[in-house]
Design a protein around this motif. Sequence first.
Motif, PDB file in Angstrom:
ATOM      1  N   GLY A   1     -14.511  -6.371   4.134  1.00 36.64           N
ATOM      2  CA  GLY A   1     -14.119  -5.681   5.356  1.00 36.64           C
ATOM      3  C   GLY A   1     -12.755  -5.028   5.240  1.00 36.64           C
ATOM      4  O   GLY A   1     -12.374  -4.217   6.092  1.00 36.64           O
ATOM      5  N   MET A   2     -12.020  -5.388   4.191  1.00 36.40           N
ATOM      6  CA  MET A   2     -10.683  -4.824   3.970  1.00 36.40           C
ATOM      7  C   MET A   2     -10.667  -3.792   2.848  1.00 36.40           C
ATOM      8  O   MET A   2     -10.038  -2.743   2.971  1.00 36.40           O
TER       9      MET A   2
ATOM     10  N   GLY B   1      16.228  -9.718  -3.412  1.00 41.43           N
ATOM     11  CA  GLY B   1      16.134 -10.197  -4.784  1.00 41.43           C
ATOM     12  C   GLY B   1      14.781 -10.730  -5.189  1.00 41.43           C
ATOM     13  O   GLY B   1      14.521 -10.898  -6.385  1.00 41.43           O
ATOM     14  N   ALA B   2      13.899 -11.017  -4.233  1.00 36.52           N
ATOM     15  CA  ALA B   2      12.543 -11.491  -4.548  1.00 36.52           C
ATOM     16  C   ALA B   2      11.613 -10.295  -4.678  1.00 36.52           C
ATOM     17  O   ALA B   2      11.756  -9.296  -3.964  1.00 36.52           O
ATOM     18  N   MET B   3      10.627 -10.410  -5.581  1.00 38.42           N
ATOM     19  CA  MET B   3       9.704  -9.301  -5.827  1.00 38.42           C
ATOM     20  C   MET B   3       8.284  -9.838  -5.950  1.00 38.42           C
ATOM     21  O   MET B   3       8.071 -10.997  -6.315  1.00 38.42           O
ATOM     22  N   GLN B   4       7.331  -8.972  -5.636  1.00 34.55           N
ATOM     23  CA  GLN B   4       5.926  -9.310  -5.845  1.00 34.55           C
ATOM     24  C   GLN B   4       5.122  -8.017  -6.004  1.00 34.55           C
ATOM     25  O   GLN B   4       5.450  -6.992  -5.401  1.00 34.55           O
ATOM     26  N   PRO B   5       4.081  -8.045  -6.819  1.00 35.47           N
ATOM     27  CA  PRO B   5       3.222  -6.858  -6.940  1.00 35.47           C
ATOM     28  C   PRO B   5       2.419  -6.647  -5.671  1.00 35.47           C
ATOM     29  O   PRO B   5       2.104  -7.603  -4.945  1.00 35.47           O
ATOM     30  N   ILE B   6       2.070  -5.405  -5.405  1.00 35.21           N
ATOM     31  CA  ILE B   6       1.377  -5.080  -4.168  1.00 35.21           C
ATOM     32  C   ILE B   6       0.456  -3.892  -4.380  1.00 35.21           C
ATOM     33  O   ILE B   6       0.737  -3.013  -5.195  1.00 35.21           O
ATOM     34  N   GLN B   7      -0.638  -3.887  -3.675  1.00 32.46           N
ATOM     35  CA  GLN B   7      -1.560  -2.758  -3.645  1.00 32.46           C
ATOM     36  C   GLN B   7      -1.339  -2.038  -2.322  1.00 32.46           C
ATOM     37  O   GLN B   7      -1.566  -2.602  -1.245  1.00 32.46           O
ATOM     38  N   ILE B   8      -0.877  -0.811  -2.390  1.00 31.99           N
ATOM     39  CA  ILE B   8      -0.560  -0.039  -1.194  1.00 31.99           C
ATOM     40  C   ILE B   8      -1.738   0.874  -0.852  1.00 31.99           C
ATOM     41  O   ILE B   8      -2.204   1.643  -1.700  1.00 31.99           O
TER      42      ILE B   8
ATOM     43  N   GLY C   1       0.543  -8.300   4.701  1.00 33.19           N
ATOM     44  CA  GLY C   1      -0.265  -9.485   4.908  1.00 33.19           C
ATOM     45  C   GLY C   1       0.577 -10.686   5.292  1.00 33.19           C
ATOM     46  O   GLY C   1       1.787 -10.740   5.046  1.00 33.19           O
ATOM     47  N   GLU C   2      -0.091 -11.674   5.880  1.00 36.54           N
ATOM     48  CA  GLU C   2       0.607 -12.856   6.373  1.00 36.54           C
ATOM     49  C   GLU C   2       1.257 -13.647   5.236  1.00 36.54           C
ATOM     50  O   GLU C   2       2.348 -14.203   5.397  1.00 36.54           O
ATOM     51  N   ILE C   3       0.614 -13.711   4.074  1.00 39.96           N
ATOM     52  CA  ILE C   3       1.191 -14.432   2.938  1.00 39.96           C
ATOM     53  C   ILE C   3       2.459 -13.738   2.455  1.00 39.96           C
ATOM     54  O   ILE C   3       3.471 -14.387   2.162  1.00 39.96           O
TER      55      ILE C   3
ATOM     56  N   SER D   1      -1.651  -9.600  -1.310  1.00 36.03           N
ATOM     57  CA  SER D   1      -1.712  -8.567  -2.353  1.00 36.03           C
ATOM     58  C   SER D   1      -1.922  -7.159  -1.813  1.00 36.03           C
ATOM     59  O   SER D   1      -1.990  -6.210  -2.590  1.00 36.03           O
ATOM     60  N   MET D   2      -2.014  -7.001  -0.502  1.00 40.18           N
ATOM     61  CA  MET D   2      -2.303  -5.677   0.072  1.00 40.18           C
ATOM     62  C   MET D   2      -1.299  -5.348   1.174  1.00 40.18           C
ATOM     63  O   MET D   2      -0.836  -6.235   1.897  1.00 40.18           O
TER      64      MET D   2
END
Length: 414
Positions: free
Chosen positions: A61-62, A107-114, A150-152, A201-202
């Motif tokens: 659904g996403m 300073g914190a990083m994370q990969p993301i799908q835009i 996202g909430e996470i 991740s999104m």
Amino acid sequence: MFRPLSIFIGTRYTRAKRRNRFVSFISMTSMIGLALGVLAMIVVLSVMNGFQREMSSRILGMVPHATIVGVKPIDDWQPVAAAALKNPEVIAAVPFTEMEGMLSHKGAMQPIQISGIDPAQEGKVSIVAQHIVQGRLDALKPGEFGVVIGEITARRFRLNVGDKLTLIVPEISTAPGGITPRMQRLNVVGVFKVGAELDGSMALIHVADAAQMQHWQPNQVQSVRLAVKDLYAAPQVSADIATGLGTAYKADDWTHTQGSLFSAMKMEKTMIGLLLLMIVAVAAFNIIATLIMVVNDKGADIAILRTIGATPRQIMAIFMVQGTVIGVVGTLIGGVLGVIAALNVSDLVGWFERVTGQHIFSSDVYFVSNLPSELQRGDVVLICSAGFILSFLATVYPAWRAAKVEPAQALRYS
């Protein structure tokens, strides 16, 4: 009413009170074991179907069911969408742009799908608007570089609506390395929670902002996102549409990004089904022990039947009928109880949680907060058929032994 001799005597043996109560006990336990095995298979597979349905509805659904991607940025997506909507399998078609990058905050990083979307039309192809827990999806305005995360992600970075973070995306350049990072400041305007890994991740931005970050014209998009009626037909549907549009377009679909997850879920269901089938097989083959003891117990009866003209085939049929009746009754009881349990397992778990005050599926830990169940007719038919077949096969050897009994020898030692 006329009944064949084998059916008459076989069913009579099933109802009769045997002299050997241990044989009756083993027969009853075989029936109960078969019923419990069938019940367990139906309930477990129904719960697995429920989890698969929940994951499918939330994840698919996403993410796009399918996309028609332009080899170059699409200047006008409306004709592409109109061509896609001519296919009867396509429900909706909206503009879509996708990028990969890194989110950075303190300073914190994370990969993301835009995902670049049009908030006004996203509801046609996505469930995200129904799962916004902070802010609003329509707060994404062109030129304002708002983002819905996202909430996470929000929990990881400790972000709320109104906070800012940085998006870093790779950009091809003439520098010696060939790629340089491009940074864009984003404003958090919303937070969604669908209860899946996509919450971490999104992220969503306006499609015009995505075009600007790619140095395109504001009206240019990367692709047209499709929603289709049959998810498993998405690869063929999107391929047909792309072929009809020419070589300037190519097709993509959910099986390329999420196919491995659903293949793993299908494999898991198959393997658990086979393991549970072993329980049914053990219960069914207990019928072998039951019938062998019945044959020994009824040796004199078999000898008398042979002396008055019963053929070995009729003797064999008598005990096959008796064992099959045990299997059929056990399978039917298990099937009925399994269907009832599968239809009410969610309510039963909810009642147990209310009574005990303990949450089996806490929303803080699991993606689903209840025990979903989806009863499928095909599963019930397959499980009951397996029970019937295994019960019938379990009667063959004891019945064959009964047919081989010698009347004179049986009467001598009876």
